[in-house]
Design an enzyme around this catalytic site. Structure first.
Site, mmCIF file in Angstrom:
data_model
loop_
_atom_site.group_PDB
_atom_site.id
_atom_site.type_symbol
_atom_site.label_atom_id
_atom_site.label_comp_id
_atom_site.label_asym_id
_atom_site.label_seq_id
_atom_site.Cartn_x
_atom_site.Cartn_y
_atom_site.Cartn_z
ATOM 1 N N HIS A 12 -2.319 10.154 6.678
ATOM 2 C CA HIS A 12 -2.091 9.072 7.639
ATOM 3 C C HIS A 12 -1.301 9.544 8.857
ATOM 4 O O HIS A 12 -1.524 9.073 9.975
ATOM 5 C CB HIS A 12 -1.358 7.921 6.930
ATOM 6 C CG HIS A 12 -1.026 6.754 7.799
ATOM 7 N ND1 HIS A 12 -1.952 6.149 8.616
ATOM 8 C CD2 HIS A 12 0.138 6.075 7.989
ATOM 9 C CE1 HIS A 12 -1.385 5.145 9.255
ATOM 10 N NE2 HIS A 12 -0.119 5.085 8.902
ATOM 11 N N HIS A 70 8.035 8.536 9.745
ATOM 12 C CA HIS A 70 6.872 9.094 9.055
ATOM 13 C C HIS A 70 6.900 10.619 9.091
ATOM 14 O O HIS A 70 6.462 11.279 8.142
ATOM 15 C CB HIS A 70 5.580 8.569 9.684
ATOM 16 C CG HIS A 70 5.177 7.207 9.228
ATOM 17 N ND1 HIS A 70 5.630 6.063 9.821
ATOM 18 C CD2 HIS A 70 4.371 6.805 8.206
ATOM 19 C CE1 HIS A 70 5.117 5.011 9.222
ATOM 20 N NE2 HIS A 70 4.349 5.430 8.223
ATOM 21 N N HIS A 110 0.820 -1.205 0.000
ATOM 22 C CA HIS A 110 0.000 0.000 0.000
ATOM 23 C C HIS A 110 0.859 1.262 0.000
ATOM 24 O O HIS A 110 2.052 1.221 0.303
ATOM 25 C CB HIS A 110 -0.929 0.015 1.221
ATOM 26 C CG HIS A 110 -0.194 0.102 2.526
ATOM 27 N ND1 HIS A 110 0.302 -0.996 3.172
ATOM 28 C CD2 HIS A 110 0.156 1.175 3.306
ATOM 29 C CE1 HIS A 110 0.903 -0.635 4.290
ATOM 30 N NE2 HIS A 110 0.843 0.688 4.388
#
Length: 213
Positions: free
Chosen positions: A61, A164, A55
């Site tokens: 996110h 992230h 993905h």
């Protein structure tokens, strides 16, 4: 001379046993119509997390102000890439694990292999993540997208998600849960387009590598 395919499918299979992050929504398929007296076709209904299998994460996110995956530009998800093997790297892919394959002609997409055999049938709480400094240096080198064969660029138990946050700050795109078991180290064309999900925080992709002409 051994034969090498022109096309590598680097996507994880999706089914009811596909692993998900603990507490996330697993894959479920129900038949809402089946061929018979009342239906000319089979039609199914799918329930799944957009983070299952291979993905692409959206900025949404890891950033409340980030865009959904349907609004992310597609250029990063298609084009020249380099597969780099970092087998045996331990908990983090550090720069020293990939420096052997980084050169002045580094393509703008880098895919990292950490598994000898990707665990497509189980959740791996000891997955290899990517050190934030590695992502910073790849961004400095002009990389637009980083992919990895684990479920996350951060450790599975991380709450701060430092890698992230590097993606967010540097505008990097990311692919997770790739399957690179059969792919030799080297350069390819990547095709891994996310769905145009206008409000979603991620999207499954069918990721493939094509041999360069």
């Amino acid at each position: 001379m051994s034969y090498q395919p022109l096309l590598w499918d680097i996507s994880a299979p999706l089914h009811a046993s596909s692993p998900v992050y603990p507490g996330d929504t697993p894959y479920e398929q129900r038949w809402s119509a089946t061929i018979g007296p009342d239906s000319a076709v089979n039609v199914s209904t799918l329930t799944l997390s957009p983070h299952i299998g291979t993905h692409a994460d959206a900025p949404l996110h890891y950033d409340n102000a980030g865009v959904a995956i349907g609004a992310v530009a597609l250029q990063a998800f298609i084009g020249p890439c380099r597969v780099i093997h970092a087998l045996g790297c331990g908990p983090l892919v550090e720069w020293r694990h990939i420096a052997h394959a980084v050169s002045a002609d580094l393509p703008p997409r880098v895919l990292l292999r950490t598994y000898a055999s990707a665990p497509v049938d189980r959740w791996d709480a000891q997955l290899s993540a990517v050190a934030p400094e590695t992502l910073e240096r790849l961004a400095d080198a002009g990389v637009l997208l980083v992919g990895i064969d684990t479920a996350s660029v951060d450790p599975a138990d991380s709450r701060e998600l430092p890698s992230h946050q590097v993606l967010r700050r540097r505008g990097l795109r990311v692919l997770e849960n790739l399957v690179l078991d059969a792919v030799p180290e080297g350069d390819y064309e990547l095709i891994a387009l996310p769905l145009k999900l206008t409000t979603a925080d991620a999207s499954p992709v069918r990721a493939v590598l094509r041999a360069l002409a």
